[in-house]
Design an enzyme around this catalytic site. Structure first.
Site, PDB file in Angstrom:
ATOM      1  N   TRP A 187       0.864  -1.181   0.000  1.00 16.40           N
ATOM      2  CA  TRP A 187       0.000   0.000   0.000  1.00 16.40           C
ATOM      3  C   TRP A 187       0.901   1.231   0.000  1.00 16.40           C
ATOM      4  CZ3 TRP A 187      -0.229   3.913   3.761  1.00 16.40           C
ATOM      5  CH2 TRP A 187      -1.143   4.928   3.432  1.00 16.40           C
ATOM      6  N   GLU A 228      -2.935  -2.940  -2.706  1.00 16.06           N
ATOM      7  CA  GLU A 228      -4.057  -2.357  -1.954  1.00 16.06           C
ATOM      8  C   GLU A 228      -4.350  -0.912  -2.366  1.00 16.06           C
ATOM      9  OE1 GLU A 228      -3.354  -2.213   2.273  1.00 16.06           O
ATOM     10  OE2 GLU A 228      -5.420  -1.585   2.708  1.00 16.06           O
ATOM     11  N   LYS A 230      -7.119   2.551  -2.339  1.00 16.08           N
ATOM     12  CA  LYS A 230      -8.067   3.167  -1.417  1.00 16.08           C
ATOM     13  C   LYS A 230      -8.726   4.377  -2.060  1.00 16.08           C
ATOM     14  CE  LYS A 230      -6.677   5.263   2.487  1.00 16.08           C
ATOM     15  NZ  LYS A 230      -5.880   5.481   3.717  1.00 16.08           N
ATOM     16  N   ASP A 261      -9.521  -3.507   1.409  1.00 14.90           N
ATOM     17  CA  ASP A 261      -9.634  -3.047   2.792  1.00 14.90           C
ATOM     18  C   ASP A 261     -11.056  -2.524   2.972  1.00 14.90           C
ATOM     19  OD1 ASP A 261      -9.619  -1.210   5.046  1.00 14.90           O
ATOM     20  OD2 ASP A 261      -7.441  -1.400   5.060  1.00 14.90           O
ATOM     21  N   HIS A 264     -11.836   1.177   2.861  1.00 13.73           N
ATOM     22  CA  HIS A 264     -11.325   1.988   1.746  1.00 13.73           C
ATOM     23  C   HIS A 264     -12.331   2.289   0.647  1.00 13.73           C
ATOM     24  CE1 HIS A 264      -6.783   1.210   2.557  1.00 13.73           C
ATOM     25  NE2 HIS A 264      -7.445   1.638   3.617  1.00 13.73           N
ATOM     26  N   HIS A 288      -8.448  -6.859   4.000  1.00 13.33           N
ATOM     27  CA  HIS A 288      -8.034  -6.125   5.195  1.00 13.33           C
ATOM     28  C   HIS A 288      -9.318  -5.791   5.934  1.00 13.33           C
ATOM     29  CE1 HIS A 288      -3.717  -4.404   4.675  1.00 13.33           C
ATOM     30  NE2 HIS A 288      -3.745  -5.718   4.763  1.00 13.33           N
ATOM     31  N   ASP A 296     -12.099   6.087   6.807  1.00  8.85           N
ATOM     32  CA  ASP A 296     -11.192   4.957   7.017  1.00  8.85           C
ATOM     33  C   ASP A 296     -10.572   5.056   8.414  1.00  8.85           C
ATOM     34  OD1 ASP A 296      -9.486   2.803   6.427  1.00  8.85           O
ATOM     35  OD2 ASP A 296      -7.938   4.118   5.640  1.00  8.85           O
ATOM     36  N   ASP A 298     -10.245   2.891  10.850  1.00 10.97           N
ATOM     37  CA  ASP A 298      -9.547   1.722  11.387  1.00 10.97           C
ATOM     38  C   ASP A 298      -9.969   1.343  12.793  1.00 10.97           C
ATOM     39  OD1 ASP A 298      -7.579   0.850   9.217  1.00 10.97           O
ATOM     40  OD2 ASP A 298      -7.227   2.997   9.315  1.00 10.97           O
ATOM     41  N   ASP A 328      -6.939  -5.250   9.576  1.00  9.62           N
ATOM     42  CA  ASP A 328      -6.183  -3.999   9.520  1.00  9.62           C
ATOM     43  C   ASP A 328      -6.899  -2.953  10.350  1.00  9.62           C
ATOM     44  OD1 ASP A 328      -4.656  -1.832   9.002  1.00  9.62           O
ATOM     45  OD2 ASP A 328      -5.207  -1.614   6.894  1.00  9.62           O
TER      46      ASP A 328
HETATM   47  C1  RNT Z   1      -3.745   2.281   4.754  1.00  6.60           C
HETATM   48  C2  RNT Z   1      -3.834   0.830   4.463  1.00  6.60           C
HETATM   49  C3  RNT Z   1      -2.707  -0.009   4.978  1.00  6.60           C
HETATM   50  C4  RNT Z   1      -2.295   0.340   6.408  1.00  6.60           C
HETATM   51  C5  RNT Z   1      -1.272  -0.595   7.007  1.00  6.60           C
HETATM   52  C6  RNT Z   1      -0.695  -0.064   8.278  1.00  6.60           C
HETATM   53  O1  RNT Z   1      -4.880   2.974   4.434  1.00  6.60           O
HETATM   54  O2  RNT Z   1      -5.045   0.322   4.920  1.00  6.60           O
HETATM   55  O3  RNT Z   1      -3.025  -1.352   4.856  1.00  6.60           O
HETATM   56  O4  RNT Z   1      -3.385   0.404   7.256  1.00  6.60           O
HETATM   57  O5  RNT Z   1      -0.312  -0.886   6.084  1.00  6.60           O
HETATM   58 ZN    ZN Z   2      -5.329  -1.832   4.775  1.00 12.19          ZN
END
Ligand code: RNT
Ligand code: ZN
Length: 423
Positions: A187, A228, A230, A261, A264, A288, A296, A298, A328
């Site tokens: 990413w 990956e 986003k 993810d 994302h 993810h 996003d 997390d 993630d």
């Molecule tokens: C970032 C991505 C990525 C990170 C990690 C820490 O938007 O989701 O995967 O969260 O690499």
């Molecule tokens: Zn991610």
């Protein structure tokens, strides 16, 4: 306690049998499903490149300052071993390059080699887990201007190309030594805060950089690449070079995995719906699993509608071997071990929930146009004794049942985490 759980399970087993589902068989299946758990939940994406390293730039952000975060490699390992004792089954640990065992010296990102990950490989062998890997293209001065592999500055681009090449080599070493293919996830933070005029230029450069990186082939048995994309990040609101469409196209054309993810995409998009749309065209999918709130963010995944829908689509694909489950998230506002465990257990629960549905009958209803029956049966699934099956799964895998594990984390916090900030 044991006797009670077994009794509840035996009743649940009978009830599910009437549904045409053999819970014993399902639990054997669930036990084999590995989840790749991110190292970065343990220390708010800090890593060990420099003392007291913190996440910076890249448009991602860990918020909160709950005490007790892991400050060293040994603390992180200790914390993760605690997590493993509370999550049923056997799992994987996903490392970022910035978590290398650099022995106190600064190792530049383009000079990293497998030797800095030998101790991680040894540890993984000792505790019988497998490893996955991630290049680290954020929290670094050379990504501060917002571009890495797609930078128009050749020197910056080459620096990061070299970094990712080295990370692929490390991944292959991990896969080889541990006898289980290591997924290398890439990413990059590249993007712009405001409306660009040259969207295409950076994307062409990113494609070229990836072509150069992927020239070297490794056997799948050692490592597999995943890319990956986003939608946006902090500071890249107007333009993300590595968007979903960019990597979807690249993954199809170049036979790599695609990372999806769950944080994302636009909040109203259904990530579950993407599985069957993408799977026929790519080598496989790396998920993810995260929980975005409004953006996003997390947050720790929980057993909510989104994750259940995703799990249902994974199970119903009947190609679970091509869908790799990874988490993630990084929540620094609650006990970090607790966050890890909630996220991992919620993901397992969602898969179990999906496995416990009478798919064949539901499919038959659908094929016959019996949509009332389909909807009614899906509703009935919701009140089946799912919890009794989950508890038995925990019991038979020697991890605490029900809310028992909350106490375990409290005592770990008192004995271990609370001493950290004082030492
Ligand atoms: C970032 C991505 C990525 C990170 C990690 C820490 O938007 O989701 O995967 O969260 O690499
Ligand atoms: Zn991610």
């Amino acid at each position: 306690m044991r006797e009670k759980i077994e009794r509840y399970y035996s009743n649940a087993n009978k009830q599910y049998l009437e549904f045409g589902i053999d819970t014993d068989k399902i639990l054997n299946q669930l036990k084999e499903i590995q989840i790749s758990i991110p190292c970065w939940q343990g220390d708010d994406v800090g890593g060990f490149e420099r003392p007291n390293a913190e996440i910076s730039g890249g448009g991602i952000q860990a918020t909160g300052n709950y005490p007790g975060k892991a400050r060293t490699i040994s603390e992180l390992r200790q914390d993760f071993e605690k997590v493993l004792s509370l999550v049923p089954g056997s799992h994987r640990f996903s490392l970022h390059e910035s978590y290398g065992d650099f022995g106190g010296k600064f190792v530049e990102r383009n000079e990293v080699t497998p030797e800095y990950f030998q101790s991680w490989i040894e540890w993984a062998k000792d505790i019988n887990i497998k490893l996955d890997f991630n290049s680290t293209l954020f929290s670094h001065p050379k990504s501060n201007d917002g571009f890495t592999l797609s930078s128009k500055n050749k020197e910056i681009r080459e620096f990061w190309i070299e970094h990712v090449k080295k990370c692929r080599e490390i991944s292959a070493e991990m896969g080889k030594k541990l006898g289980s293919s290591c997924i290398h996830n890439l990413w990059i933070p590249d993007g712009m805060k405001d409306i660009p005029v040259d969207r295409s230029g950076h994307r062409i450069l990113l494609k070229k950089s990836l072509d150069e990186i992927l020239k070297k082939k490794y056997p799948d048995s050692q490592m597999i690449d995943s890319l990956e994309g986003k939608l946006f990040g902090i500071g890249s609101e107007a333009y993300v070079v590595g968007s979903h469409e960019f990597y979807l196209s690249y993954a199809i054309a170049n036979n790599t995995l695609l990372t999806i993810d769950t944080g994302h995409f636009h909040p109203t998009e259904s990530v579950g719906d993407k599985i069957s749309a993408i799977l026929p065209f790519v080598k496989g999918i790396l998920l993810h699993i995260s929980r975005g709130i409004r953006w996003d963010s997390d947050h720790v995944p929980i057993l909510n509608d989104e994750i259940i829908h995703l799990a249902e689509e994974i199970v119903r694909s009947r190609q679970m071997e091509r869908i790799h489950l990874a988490l993630d998230f990084f929540d620094a506002s609650i006990n970090r071990i607790g966050a890890w465990v909630i996220g991992a257990r919620a993901t397992q629960k969602s898969i179990l929930y999906a496995l416990l549905q009478p798919i064949d009958l539901l499919q038959e209803y659908e094929d016959n146009g019996q949509y009332f029956q389909r909807l009614a049966l899906l509703e009935e699934c919701k009140t089946m004794p799912f919890g009794a099956v989950w508890d038995y799964f925990c019991l038979s895998n020697d991890v605490p049942i029900g809310k028992e594990w909350i106490k375990e984390i409290e005592s770990y916090e008192n004995k271990i985490l609370n001493t950290r900030d004082k030492s």
